[in-house]
Design a protein around this motif. Structure first.
Motif, mmCIF file in Angstrom:
data_model
loop_
_atom_site.group_PDB
_atom_site.id
_atom_site.type_symbol
_atom_site.label_atom_id
_atom_site.label_comp_id
_atom_site.label_asym_id
_atom_site.label_seq_id
_atom_site.Cartn_x
_atom_site.Cartn_y
_atom_site.Cartn_z
ATOM 1 N N PRO A 1 3.191 -6.472 -5.698
ATOM 2 C CA PRO A 1 1.879 -6.790 -5.120
ATOM 3 C C PRO A 1 1.189 -5.549 -4.589
ATOM 4 C CG PRO A 1 3.641 -7.451 -3.622
ATOM 5 C CD PRO A 1 4.295 -7.029 -4.900
ATOM 6 N N LYS A 2 -0.117 -5.497 -4.739
ATOM 7 C CA LYS A 2 -0.909 -4.334 -4.322
ATOM 8 C C LYS A 2 -1.838 -4.740 -3.178
ATOM 9 C CE LYS A 2 -0.780 -2.815 -9.107
ATOM 10 N NZ LYS A 2 -0.066 -4.009 -9.576
ATOM 11 N N TYR A 3 -1.596 -4.179 -2.030
ATOM 12 C CA TYR A 3 -2.400 -4.514 -0.852
ATOM 13 C C TYR A 3 -2.371 -3.334 0.097
ATOM 14 C CZ TYR A 3 2.216 -5.486 1.126
ATOM 15 O OH TYR A 3 3.524 -5.372 1.550
ATOM 16 N N LEU A 4 -3.337 -3.289 1.005
ATOM 17 C CA LEU A 4 -3.454 -2.130 1.889
ATOM 18 C C LEU A 4 -4.302 -2.501 3.093
ATOM 19 C CD1 LEU A 4 -2.969 1.013 2.143
ATOM 20 C CD2 LEU A 4 -5.179 1.298 0.992
ATOM 21 N N SER A 5 -3.966 -1.958 4.231
ATOM 22 C CA SER A 5 -4.787 -2.036 5.439
ATOM 23 C C SER A 5 -4.787 -0.676 6.116
ATOM 24 C CB SER A 5 -4.260 -3.093 6.415
ATOM 25 O OG SER A 5 -4.500 -4.395 5.944
ATOM 26 N N LYS A 6 -5.958 -0.222 6.536
ATOM 27 C CA LYS A 6 -6.053 1.075 7.201
ATOM 28 C C LYS A 6 -7.065 1.009 8.339
ATOM 29 C CE LYS A 6 -5.448 5.008 5.489
ATOM 30 N NZ LYS A 6 -5.643 6.332 4.882
ATOM 31 N N GLN A 7 -6.796 1.784 9.360
ATOM 32 C CA GLN A 7 -7.694 1.872 10.504
ATOM 33 C C GLN A 7 -8.263 3.287 10.582
ATOM 34 O OE1 GLN A 7 -6.362 1.571 14.862
ATOM 35 N NE2 GLN A 7 -7.141 -0.479 14.448
ATOM 36 N N TYR A 8 -9.557 3.375 10.872
ATOM 37 C CA TYR A 8 -10.237 4.657 11.001
ATOM 38 C C TYR A 8 -11.013 4.651 12.322
ATOM 39 C CZ TYR A 8 -9.539 4.653 5.879
ATOM 40 O OH TYR A 8 -9.020 4.585 4.616
ATOM 41 N N GLN A 9 -11.631 5.763 12.651
ATOM 42 C CA GLN A 9 -12.401 5.839 13.893
ATOM 43 C C GLN A 9 -13.711 6.581 13.662
ATOM 44 O OE1 GLN A 9 -10.083 6.428 17.348
ATOM 45 N NE2 GLN A 9 -11.779 7.050 18.658
ATOM 46 N N ILE A 10 -14.806 5.971 14.129
ATOM 47 C CA ILE A 10 -16.121 6.604 14.121
ATOM 48 C C ILE A 10 -16.587 6.672 15.571
ATOM 49 C CG2 ILE A 10 -18.528 6.476 13.361
ATOM 50 C CD1 ILE A 10 -17.597 5.002 10.890
ATOM 51 N N GLY A 11 -16.655 7.877 16.106
ATOM 52 C CA GLY A 11 -16.960 8.016 17.529
ATOM 53 C C GLY A 11 -15.863 7.380 18.351
ATOM 54 N N SER A 12 -16.229 6.486 19.237
ATOM 55 C CA SER A 12 -15.244 5.813 20.091
ATOM 56 C C SER A 12 -14.773 4.484 19.498
ATOM 57 C CB SER A 12 -15.852 5.560 21.472
ATOM 58 O OG SER A 12 -16.983 4.699 21.357
ATOM 59 N N LYS A 13 -15.318 4.115 18.338
ATOM 60 C CA LYS A 13 -15.031 2.785 17.783
ATOM 61 C C LYS A 13 -14.039 2.854 16.626
ATOM 62 C CE LYS A 13 -19.406 0.735 19.235
ATOM 63 N NZ LYS A 13 -20.612 -0.010 18.816
ATOM 64 N N LYS A 14 -13.047 1.973 16.712
ATOM 65 C CA LYS A 14 -12.076 1.852 15.629
ATOM 66 C C LYS A 14 -12.584 0.830 14.613
ATOM 67 C CE LYS A 14 -8.055 3.114 18.413
ATOM 68 N NZ LYS A 14 -6.745 2.679 18.958
ATOM 69 N N ILE A 15 -12.453 1.175 13.352
ATOM 70 C CA ILE A 15 -12.871 0.267 12.285
ATOM 71 C C ILE A 15 -11.704 0.057 11.326
ATOM 72 C CG2 ILE A 15 -15.277 1.006 12.456
ATOM 73 C CD1 ILE A 15 -14.822 2.586 9.831
ATOM 74 N N THR A 16 -11.722 -1.038 10.588
ATOM 75 C CA THR A 16 -10.615 -1.338 9.684
ATOM 76 C C THR A 16 -11.122 -1.704 8.293
ATOM 77 O OG1 THR A 16 -10.569 -3.698 10.277
ATOM 78 C CG2 THR A 16 -9.196 -2.211 11.571
ATOM 79 N N PHE A 17 -10.278 -1.409 7.336
ATOM 80 C CA PHE A 17 -10.444 -1.873 5.959
ATOM 81 C C PHE A 17 -9.129 -2.507 5.542
ATOM 82 C CE2 PHE A 17 -13.742 1.288 6.196
ATOM 83 C CZ PHE A 17 -14.746 0.832 5.337
ATOM 84 N N SER A 18 -9.195 -3.659 4.906
ATOM 85 C CA SER A 18 -8.007 -4.316 4.370
ATOM 86 C C SER A 18 -8.364 -4.891 3.009
ATOM 87 C CB SER A 18 -7.521 -5.439 5.291
ATOM 88 O OG SER A 18 -7.108 -4.937 6.538
ATOM 89 N N GLY A 19 -7.371 -4.984 2.132
ATOM 90 C CA GLY A 19 -7.687 -5.543 0.828
ATOM 91 C C GLY A 19 -6.485 -5.695 -0.062
ATOM 92 N N LEU A 20 -6.734 -6.304 -1.199
ATOM 93 C CA LEU A 20 -5.715 -6.495 -2.221
ATOM 94 C C LEU A 20 -6.358 -6.283 -3.585
ATOM 95 C CD1 LEU A 20 -6.183 -9.502 -3.781
ATOM 96 C CD2 LEU A 20 -5.516 -10.300 -1.514
ATOM 97 N N CYS A 21 -5.531 -6.006 -4.562
ATOM 98 C CA CYS A 21 -6.016 -5.923 -5.934
ATOM 99 C C CYS A 21 -4.877 -6.269 -6.869
ATOM 100 C CB CYS A 21 -6.579 -4.537 -6.245
ATOM 101 S SG CYS A 21 -5.377 -3.183 -6.160
ATOM 102 N N LYS A 22 -5.206 -6.508 -8.122
ATOM 103 C CA LYS A 22 -4.189 -6.714 -9.146
ATOM 104 C C LYS A 22 -4.633 -5.990 -10.398
ATOM 105 C CE LYS A 22 -4.063 -9.084 -12.306
ATOM 106 N NZ LYS A 22 -4.318 -8.777 -13.779
ATOM 107 N N GLY A 23 -3.665 -5.591 -11.197
ATOM 108 C CA GLY A 23 -3.970 -4.913 -12.447
ATOM 109 C C GLY A 23 -2.849 -3.977 -12.818
#
Length: 392
Positions: free
Chosen positions: A148-170
């Protein structure tokens, strides 16, 4: 860490009866605050779910995404379209929404009708209240994928934390302009619908649209990008927007690279950089020619520092803007060819570098300012085995 990121989208895995006694369906319940945009395959034989989802996204912001694996429902004519509509109508009734508020995706074997009775029975019996993990969701949509292909990552812009999460297949039928691949990405950054589409196009062109395993384009590709609108970032501030796009591209590339890494029978990921081309179009043509060359791909698998195959592939392109006397070729940052003569004819250093799992090839054309980067896999014995026996 994956477990620390709480996605707002919820996943429900299903056993639809397409694969015997296996999970082969996924329902993604999007958060009420979310907005979603999509990009679809440009294959002229687009599958029934692609045709209908293209229509649905123009009518309403989706509330759900439904995916089945094991059957592409492509090249299935009026019956395939009718079956897609049956699924959507039944789901709409069960989920208390309109059928056009559901995006539907399918992946699997082309040219076979869905086992519609089994699918309808599964949907009818499901309570739709047992939520699954991101990993289980990614597993549910696999076909020839090894994992299975999936990922979650946290980043920061200024003082705010932001997240990206997702999955894919192929894993196979992977060619620039997406692939036999489906992807879903969620971010918590508040983004307007028009900018979400713009950002999706930008990120996809640097990730899912520049990967190749075997040079064949699927009938079913789709990438969905969802914003849950929970974290407010001033995107009118150009520095903030630039930083967001930098992080988004990083995430999209990391997620799409999982497809190349899991390319059917793949043992290596190759990053191909075309630099200083006269035009963007020429850079794209060269990148596709080389990334789809069977001789180049098999050389990568054999860990063979035969860079002549790369130069020969480049030289087969008939374009007056390509000046062969200006070309430099680097493999793993080792200068191999320059101004028409070899600079490394197979040194031990070059041979050792070919044993890496990640190979980088750079062609500097020294004729302009246009660039293109693609990611592709090698071609092994296992690829032939997998695809010669796929339907069996």
């Amino acid at each position: 860490m994956l477990w620390k990121i709480n996605m707002k989208s919820k996943f429900i895995t299903l056993k639809l009866g397409i694969k015997k006694n296996k999970t082969d369906g996924l329902l993604i319940s999007l958060s009420k605050e979310s907005i979603t945009e999509l990009i679809f395959t440009i294959n002229k034989f687009a599958a029934a779910p692609v045709i209908i989802s293209k229509h649905n996204i123009t009518k309403s912001n989706p509330k759900y995404i439904f995916i089945n694996s094991g059957n592409a429902n492509a090249c299935t004519g009026k019956e395939g379209l009718a079956n897609t509509k049956k699924i959507l109508n039944l789901l709409a009734n069960r989920l208390n929404c309109n059928s056009y508020e559901i995006i539907i995706m399918s992946t699997g074997i082309i040219g076979r009708q869905l086992p519609i009775d089994d699918i309808q029975e599964s949907i009818t019996k499901n309570t739709f209240n047992n939520y699954s993990t991101l990993k289980d969701a990614a597993t549910a949509v696999m076909t020839t994928d090894k994992y299975p292909k999936y990922l979650s990552k946290q980043y920061q812009i200024g003082s705010k934390k932001i997240t990206f999460s997702g999955l894919c297949k192929g894993a196979g039928m992977i060619e620039p302009n997406m692939a036999t691949m489906l992807a879903f990405v969620e971010t918590d950054v508040s983004i307007t619908k028009s900018k979400l589409k713009k950002y999706l196009n930008y990120c996809t062109n640097l990730s899912f649209n520049v990967i190749s395993v075997d040079g064949d384009m699927s009938t079913n590709d789709c990438v969905a990008f969802t914003s849950t609108n929970l974290v407010n970032i001033d995107l009118k501030n150009k520095n903030n927007e630039k930083k967001l796009l930098e992080y988004a591209v990083d995430f999209f590339i990391q997620l799409s690279s999982k497809i190349v890494k899991d390319g059917e029978g793949a043992t290596k990921i190759i990053k191909l950089n075309i630099s200083n081309a006269k035009t963007k179009t020429l850079a794209q043509v060269i990148s596709r020619k080389i990334s789809n060359s069977l001789l180049v791909k098999t050389a990568m698998y054999g860990e063979d520092p035969n860079w002549g195959r790369i130069i020969a592939s480049l030289g087969s392109i008939n374009d007056s803007a390509l000046n062969v006397k200006k070309v430099k070729l680097f493999i793993n940052k080792i200068l191999c060819f320059e101004n028409g003569i070899p600079m490394d004819a197979g040194s031990k250093r070059l041979a050792r570098s070919m044993k890496k799992n990640n190979i980088e090839i750079t062609l500097d054309l020294n004729s302009g300012k246009s660039m293109q980067t693609v990611y592709f896999s090698d071609l092994s014995h296992e690829y032939v085995h997998i695809n010669s026996a796929y339907t069996t």
